[in-house]
Motif scaffolding. Structure first.
Motif, short mmCIF file in Angstrom:
data_model
loop_
_atom_site.label_atom_id
_atom_site.label_comp_id
_atom_site.label_asym_id
_atom_site.label_seq_id
_atom_site.Cartn_x
_atom_site.Cartn_y
_atom_site.Cartn_z
N TRP A 1 -9.35 1.26 9.77
CA TRP A 1 -8.39 1.95 8.87
C TRP A 1 -6.78 1.46 9.22
O TRP A 1 -6.56 1.09 10.10
N VAL B 1 -2.80 1.70 7.22
CA VAL B 1 -1.87 2.48 6.53
C VAL B 1 -0.76 1.77 6.06
O VAL B 1 -0.40 0.62 6.72
N TYR C 1 -3.62 4.74 2.53
CA TYR C 1 -4.75 4.56 3.66
C TYR C 1 -5.85 3.81 3.00
O TYR C 1 -6.29 4.24 1.78
#
Lengths: 115, 113
Positions: free
Chosen positions: B35, B37, B89
């Motif tokens: 992940w 951002v 995201y």
């Protein structure tokens, strides 16, 4: 300086101009990448350099010409661009392009507008 | 074809509320999962990664993600969202060795006070 630095942050050019984007990484990494980020589209990998050698060219038009003189510097030379090339161009680096291709450190990007 | 899907383009949550961002992958085997951002005007920053082992991984900024093989999912969570979490995201995946990182289309998080 630390991390990955990109210059210029903003660039406006005409379709007949020639310009270059510069990326420098101060992390001691071995691999560097160019990504294109357009509105409403996933990030697109353009080029990968591993120890200064190009290992990936993701079918990028020849009007984009990358150059990697050493493991710390990466350029993207631009000429005869089209308005649809307007996007955010992101440079990234990683320690190992195979084992750690997912652990990328990104610069803040160069916002390109082609008129 | 290998792909990463983020079903939600936009999500709005109230400050202090919990957050879950969804991510599904389509690969022949379990890929490495990530992940990232991206705050406005910035590059991407790695939040967390999953290679193997414990299916609940902790990341920076109070985020965690849970890998569920049966659902081919890697959802991102945070128990209490702060206004500074407003950003986009991206979920991403790649197979070990030689494969390029594939990104999802991103989820824009808005935080209302």
């Amino acid at each position: 300086e630390t991390g990955v630095t990109q210059t210029p942050r903003h660039l406006v050019m005409g379709m007949t101009n020639k310009k270059s984007l510069k990326c420098e990484q101060h992390l001691g990494h071995n691999a560097m990448y160019w990504y294109k980020q357009s509105a409403k589209k996933p990030l697109e990998l353009m080029f990968v350099y591993n120890f200064k050698e190009q290992t990936e060219n993701n079918s990028v038009p020849s009007r984009f010409s990358p150059e990697c003189p050493n493991s710390s510097h990466l350029f993207l030379h631009l000429h005869t661009l089209q308005p649809e090339d307007s996007a955010l161009y992101l440079c990234a680096s990683s320690q190992d392009p195979d084992r750690e291709a997912g652990e990328l450190f990104f610069g803040e990007g160069s916002r390109l507008t082609v008129l | 074809a290998q792909s990463v899907t983020q079903p939600d383009i936009h999500i709005t949550v109230s400050e202090g509320a919990s957050l879950e961002l969804r991510c599904n992958y389509s690969y022949g085997a379990t890929p490495y999962l990530f992940w990232y951002v991206q705050s406005p005007g910035q590059g991407l920053q790695l939040l967390l990664k999953y290679f193997s082992g414990d299916t609940l991984v902790q990341g920076i900024k109070g985020f965690e993600a849970e890998f569920k093989r049966s659902q081919s999912s890697f959802n991102l969570r945070k128990p209490s969202v702060h206004w500074s979490d407003a950003a986009e995201y991206f979920c991403a995946a790649h197979m070990e060795y030689g494969n390029k990182l594939v990104f999802g289309a991103g989820t824009i998080l808005r935080v209302k006070s």
